[in-house]
Design an enzyme around this catalytic site. Structure first.
Site, PDB file in Angstrom:
ATOM      1  N   ARG A 103       0.836  -1.197   0.000  1.00  0.00           N
ATOM      2  CA  ARG A 103       0.000   0.000   0.000  1.00  0.00           C
ATOM      3  C   ARG A 103       0.879   1.257   0.000  1.00  0.00           C
ATOM      4  O   ARG A 103       1.729   1.417   0.886  1.00  0.00           O
ATOM      5  CB  ARG A 103      -0.881  -0.010   1.256  1.00  0.00           C
ATOM      6  CG  ARG A 103      -1.949   1.066   1.227  1.00  0.00           C
ATOM      7  CD  ARG A 103      -2.610   1.150   2.581  1.00  0.00           C
ATOM      8  NE  ARG A 103      -3.437  -0.014   2.834  1.00  0.00           N
ATOM      9  CZ  ARG A 103      -4.708   0.055   3.181  1.00  0.00           C
ATOM     10  NH1 ARG A 103      -5.292   1.216   3.309  1.00  0.00           N
ATOM     11  NH2 ARG A 103      -5.394  -1.021   3.414  1.00  0.00           N
ATOM     12  N   THR A 107      -0.790   7.610  -1.160  1.00  0.00           N
ATOM     13  CA  THR A 107      -2.116   7.500  -1.800  1.00  0.00           C
ATOM     14  C   THR A 107      -2.990   6.450  -1.120  1.00  0.00           C
ATOM     15  O   THR A 107      -4.198   6.412  -1.337  1.00  0.00           O
ATOM     16  CB  THR A 107      -1.962   7.103  -3.281  1.00  0.00           C
ATOM     17  OG1 THR A 107      -1.417   5.775  -3.328  1.00  0.00           O
ATOM     18  CG2 THR A 107      -1.072   8.045  -4.042  1.00  0.00           C
ATOM     19  N   ASP A 198      -4.878 -10.009  12.053  1.00  0.00           N
ATOM     20  CA  ASP A 198      -4.055  -9.993  10.846  1.00  0.00           C
ATOM     21  C   ASP A 198      -3.824 -11.431  10.382  1.00  0.00           C
ATOM     22  O   ASP A 198      -3.115 -12.200  11.036  1.00  0.00           O
ATOM     23  CB  ASP A 198      -2.715  -9.297  11.134  1.00  0.00           C
ATOM     24  CG  ASP A 198      -1.904  -9.110   9.856  1.00  0.00           C
ATOM     25  OD1 ASP A 198      -1.608 -10.126   9.181  1.00  0.00           O
ATOM     26  OD2 ASP A 198      -1.602  -7.957   9.511  1.00  0.00           O
TER      27      ASP A 198
HETATM   28  N1  URA Z   1      -6.059  -7.930   6.586  1.00  0.00           N
HETATM   29  C1  URA Z   1      -6.064  -8.764   7.643  1.00  0.00           C
HETATM   30  O1  URA Z   1      -5.229  -9.647   7.755  1.00  0.00           O
HETATM   31  N2  URA Z   1      -7.041  -8.616   8.572  1.00  0.00           N
HETATM   32  C2  URA Z   1      -7.983  -7.668   8.489  1.00  0.00           C
HETATM   33  O2  URA Z   1      -8.848  -7.590   9.351  1.00  0.00           O
HETATM   34  C3  URA Z   1      -7.950  -6.806   7.363  1.00  0.00           C
HETATM   35  C4  URA Z   1      -6.978  -6.950   6.431  1.00  0.00           C
END
Ligand code: URA
Length: 207
Positions: A103, A107, A198
């Protein structure tokens, strides 16, 4: 919103186990592979069949086999890697491509840093990524495949936020989205709520 939620009891049960904060990386990976197989079973329901003459130990018969449809599985790095083996268990002949996106801090839009795909001629593709959050990466991954001339693309995610589904629907109305769970919303850091945290960190045991 166009999305197919695959709410089979086994999928729901296993996602709940994955969501629990105490579930460790080994179990998390195993559950992700199992759910991928359950979802992949449904997603591949439209694979074309052809008839084939075979002989059983007792007599000749006409059986059915998948008619040489070429498939490509494309994990979005890195969490998508956790869904590859489940798909290959079902379709060992599938080829695997990889797409890496980061990312842009200014932006906030995804930028490609890696893309390696198998021969795309006459091949249908399934993009796999456990979390469909903002939809930015998924949409960009689809755009990349389309730029290579790929026409038939499906997107398979474990957990989605409505924001991500809406973004992919808007950018790519031709792409069907399959998810195990459609959650409530994103938080202000782009995490899915309630979500499971995550996914990449939980698969690979990183922080
Ligand atoms: N990516 C992840 O691993 N978990 C999330 O909640 C959003 C994006």
């Amino acid at each position: 919103m166009q999305v197919q939620v695959m709410d089979h009891p086994l999928i729901q049960h296993k996602i709940t186990l994955m969501r629990k904060k105490e579930t460790g990386a080994m179990d998390f990976r195993q559950l992700l592979e199992e759910i991928t197989m359950l979802m992949g079973y449904e997603i591949t329901r439209d694979l074309p069949l052809e008839e084939v003459a075979i002989e059983t130990p007792l007599c000749a018969m006409t059986g059915k086999q998948i008619s040489g449809k070429k498939l490509g599985i494309v994990p979005v790095l890195r969490a998508g890697l956790g869904m590859v083996q489940g798909m290959l268990n079902l379709i060992p002949m599938a080829k695997v491509g990889h797409i890496g996106l980061y990312r842009d801090p200014k932006t906030l839009e995804p930028v490609e840093y890696y893309c390696k795909l198998p021969d795309v001629t006459d091949r249908d593709f399934i993009i796999v990524d456990p979390m469909l959050a903002t939809g930015g990466s998924a949409s960009e991954a689809i755009t990349l495949l389309k730029k290579k001339g790929i026409q038939h693309i499906k997107l398979m995610c474990l957990v989605a936020a409505p924001e991500g589904v809406k973004r992919v629907n808007a950018d790519h109305p031709d792409v069907r989205i399959y998810v195990g769970a459609l959650d409530e919303k994103l938080n202000d850091r782009g995490y899915i709520l309630p979500g499971l945290g995550d996914a990449g960190d939980r698969i690979f045991g990183t922080k």
